[in-house]
Design an enzyme around this catalytic site. Structure first.
Site, PDB file in Angstrom:
ATOM      1  N   GLU A  96       0.695  -1.161  -0.535  1.00 42.00           N
ATOM      2  CA  GLU A  96      -0.086   0.049   0.192  1.00 42.00           C
ATOM      3  C   GLU A  96       0.727   1.011  -0.200  1.00 42.00           C
ATOM      4  O   GLU A  96       2.149   1.361   0.924  1.00 42.00           O
ATOM      5  CB  GLU A  96      -0.607   0.226   2.101  1.00 42.00           C
ATOM      6  CG  GLU A  96      -2.417  -0.627   1.235  1.00 42.00           C
ATOM      7  CD  GLU A  96      -2.006  -2.052   2.530  1.00 42.00           C
ATOM      8  OE1 GLU A  96      -0.929  -2.243   3.146  1.00 42.00           O
ATOM      9  OE2 GLU A  96      -3.006  -3.133   1.825  1.00 42.00           O
ATOM     10  N   TYR A 108       7.822   1.789  -7.528  1.00 47.47           N
ATOM     11  CA  TYR A 108       6.929   0.632  -8.020  1.00 47.47           C
ATOM     12  C   TYR A 108       6.943   0.358  -9.100  1.00 47.47           C
ATOM     13  O   TYR A 108       7.019  -0.795  -9.377  1.00 47.47           O
ATOM     14  CB  TYR A 108       5.852   0.631  -6.431  1.00 47.47           C
ATOM     15  CG  TYR A 108       5.772   0.967  -5.296  1.00 47.47           C
ATOM     16  CD1 TYR A 108       7.280  -0.084  -4.774  1.00 47.47           C
ATOM     17  CD2 TYR A 108       5.410   2.030  -4.254  1.00 47.47           C
ATOM     18  CE1 TYR A 108       7.592  -0.153  -3.384  1.00 47.47           C
ATOM     19  CE2 TYR A 108       5.909   1.813  -3.195  1.00 47.47           C
ATOM     20  CZ  TYR A 108       7.071   1.106  -2.367  1.00 47.47           C
ATOM     21  OH  TYR A 108       7.998   1.322  -1.558  1.00 47.47           O
TER      22      TYR A 108
HETATM   23  C1  COA Z   1      10.490   6.987  -2.131  1.00 45.24           C
HETATM   24  C2  COA Z   1      11.999   6.931  -1.780  1.00 45.24           C
HETATM   25  C3  COA Z   1      11.973   5.474  -0.547  1.00 45.24           C
HETATM   26  C4  COA Z   1      12.564   6.906  -3.414  1.00 45.24           C
HETATM   27  O1  COA Z   1      14.055   6.172  -2.770  1.00 45.24           O
HETATM   28  P1  COA Z   1      15.500   6.870  -3.573  1.00 45.24           P
HETATM   29  O2  COA Z   1      15.948   5.901  -3.397  1.00 45.24           O
HETATM   30  O3  COA Z   1      15.635   8.350  -3.663  1.00 45.24           O
HETATM   31  O4  COA Z   1      14.459   6.023  -4.670  1.00 45.24           O
HETATM   32  P2  COA Z   1      15.727   6.035  -5.751  1.00 45.24           P
HETATM   33  O5  COA Z   1      16.663   6.513  -6.893  1.00 45.24           O
HETATM   34  O6  COA Z   1      16.399   4.447  -6.765  1.00 45.24           O
HETATM   35  O7  COA Z   1      14.640   6.378  -7.249  1.00 45.24           O
HETATM   36  C5  COA Z   1      14.216   4.682  -8.229  1.00 45.24           C
HETATM   37  C6  COA Z   1      12.750   5.828  -8.861  1.00 45.24           C
HETATM   38  O8  COA Z   1      11.720   6.022  -8.240  1.00 45.24           O
HETATM   39  C7  COA Z   1      11.445   7.076  -8.433  1.00 45.24           C
HETATM   40  N1  COA Z   1      11.409   8.541  -7.972  1.00 45.24           N
HETATM   41  C8  COA Z   1      12.074   8.179  -6.477  1.00 45.24           C
HETATM   42  N2  COA Z   1      11.717   9.597  -6.430  1.00 45.24           N
HETATM   43  C9  COA Z   1      11.669  10.748  -6.843  1.00 45.24           C
HETATM   44  C10 COA Z   1      11.064  11.460  -7.120  1.00 45.24           C
HETATM   45  N3  COA Z   1      11.321  12.717  -5.952  1.00 45.24           N
HETATM   46  N4  COA Z   1      10.010  12.232  -7.989  1.00 45.24           N
HETATM   47  C11 COA Z   1       9.481  11.372  -8.875  1.00 45.24           C
HETATM   48  N5  COA Z   1       9.946   9.887  -8.628  1.00 45.24           N
HETATM   49  C12 COA Z   1      10.884   9.543  -8.287  1.00 45.24           C
HETATM   50  C13 COA Z   1      12.336   7.359 -10.187  1.00 45.24           C
HETATM   51  O9  COA Z   1      11.200   6.698 -10.789  1.00 45.24           O
HETATM   52  C14 COA Z   1      12.964   6.844  -9.754  1.00 45.24           C
HETATM   53  O10 COA Z   1      14.055   5.904 -10.931  1.00 45.24           O
HETATM   54  P3  COA Z   1      14.673   6.871 -11.861  1.00 45.24           P
HETATM   55  O11 COA Z   1      15.733   7.173 -11.364  1.00 45.24           O
HETATM   56  O12 COA Z   1      15.145   6.120 -12.901  1.00 45.24           O
HETATM   57  O13 COA Z   1      13.953   8.053 -12.114  1.00 45.24           O
HETATM   58  C15 COA Z   1      12.553   8.372  -0.972  1.00 45.24           C
HETATM   59  O14 COA Z   1      11.603   8.838  -1.434  1.00 45.24           O
HETATM   60  C16 COA Z   1      11.452   7.615   0.349  1.00 45.24           C
HETATM   61  O15 COA Z   1      12.378   7.330   1.134  1.00 45.24           O
HETATM   62  N6  COA Z   1      10.387   8.538   0.741  1.00 45.24           N
HETATM   63  C17 COA Z   1       9.895   8.646   2.215  1.00 45.24           C
HETATM   64  C18 COA Z   1       9.125   7.533   2.359  1.00 45.24           C
HETATM   65  C19 COA Z   1       8.089   7.116   1.832  1.00 45.24           C
HETATM   66  O16 COA Z   1       7.163   7.432   1.155  1.00 45.24           O
HETATM   67  N7  COA Z   1       8.673   5.641   1.792  1.00 45.24           N
HETATM   68  C20 COA Z   1       7.409   4.892   0.546  1.00 45.24           C
HETATM   69  C21 COA Z   1       6.598   4.235   1.152  1.00 45.24           C
HETATM   70  S1  COA Z   1       4.976   3.601   0.589  1.00 45.24           S
END
Ligand code: COA
Length: 138
Positions: A96, A108
């Site tokens: 979710e 995802y």
């Molecule tokens: C969601 C989260 C885990 C992503 O972590 P991250 O290490 O920055 O992710 P990645 O660098 O591996 O990015 C992978 C993909 O995610 C997407 N993505 C990551 N950050 C993004 C942003 N700010 N906006 C849009 N897409 C994004 C992109 O598709 C990206 O692929 P790309 O680099 O080819 O464009 C991070 O933003 C986070 O910790 N958020 C707060 C906690 C949270 O909401 N967790 C999810 C709970 S369901």
């Protein structure tokens, strides 16, 4: 993840979520037979984690988070890859996510998860709908 990581993970959660998990909750997860957690570390600092419950033929993602200063560098992608590897025997992986969480939804989708429905007002602080996403058999 081991029990000794629970305190640091609870601190990380405070930075990443409006309703963070407590140290006790991480301790319970560390001791759970169905839970698998993966940590991303830089030096001796935990910079991210992912978790999944393996129940029957299903994997249920519990959480994934990366500290803000380490985001957009592929850390969550690596954590999710490792989790998917661990759940290789599962028919599907479900999760979710808040409907406003575009970053997580994009992450995802990149790994083949598809929108499979909604849970109304599933989250609190703020109240928000959850999108259900599934990878594998629906
Ligand atoms: C969601 C989260 C885990 C992503 O972590 P991250 O290490 O920055 O992710 P990645 O660098 O591996 O990015 C992978 C993909 O995610 C997407 N993505 C990551 N950050 C993004 C942003 N700010 N906006 C849009 N897409 C994004 C992109 O598709 C990206 O692929 P790309 O680099 O080819 O464009 C991070 O933003 C986070 O910790 N958020 C707060 C906690 C949270 O909401 N967790 C999810 C709970 S369901």
């Amino acid at each position: 993840m081991e029990a000794c990581h629970a305190g640091e993970l609870a601190e990380l959660d405070k930075v990443c979520f409006a309703v963070p998990w407590s140290e006790n909750l991480f301790l319970e997860e560390a001791q759970s037979r169905i839970a698998r957690y993966f940590l991303a570390v830089e030096g001796d600092k935990i910079i991210g984690y992912s978790g999944v419950w393996l129940v029957a033929d299903e994997g249920q993602i519990t959480n994934i988070a990366v500290l803000p200063e380490f985001r957009k560098k592929g850390v969550a992608s690596r954590l999710l890859e490792r989790l998917i590897e661990e759940a290789a025997d599962a028919k599907r992986i479900v999760l979710e996510v808040r409907e406003s969480n575009c970053a997580a939804i994009a992450l995802y989708e990149k790994f083949g998860f598809k929108n499979a429905g909604m849970r109304k007002n599933f989250y609190r602080e703020p109240t928000e709908n959850a999108i259900i996403m599934i990878r594998g058999e629906t």
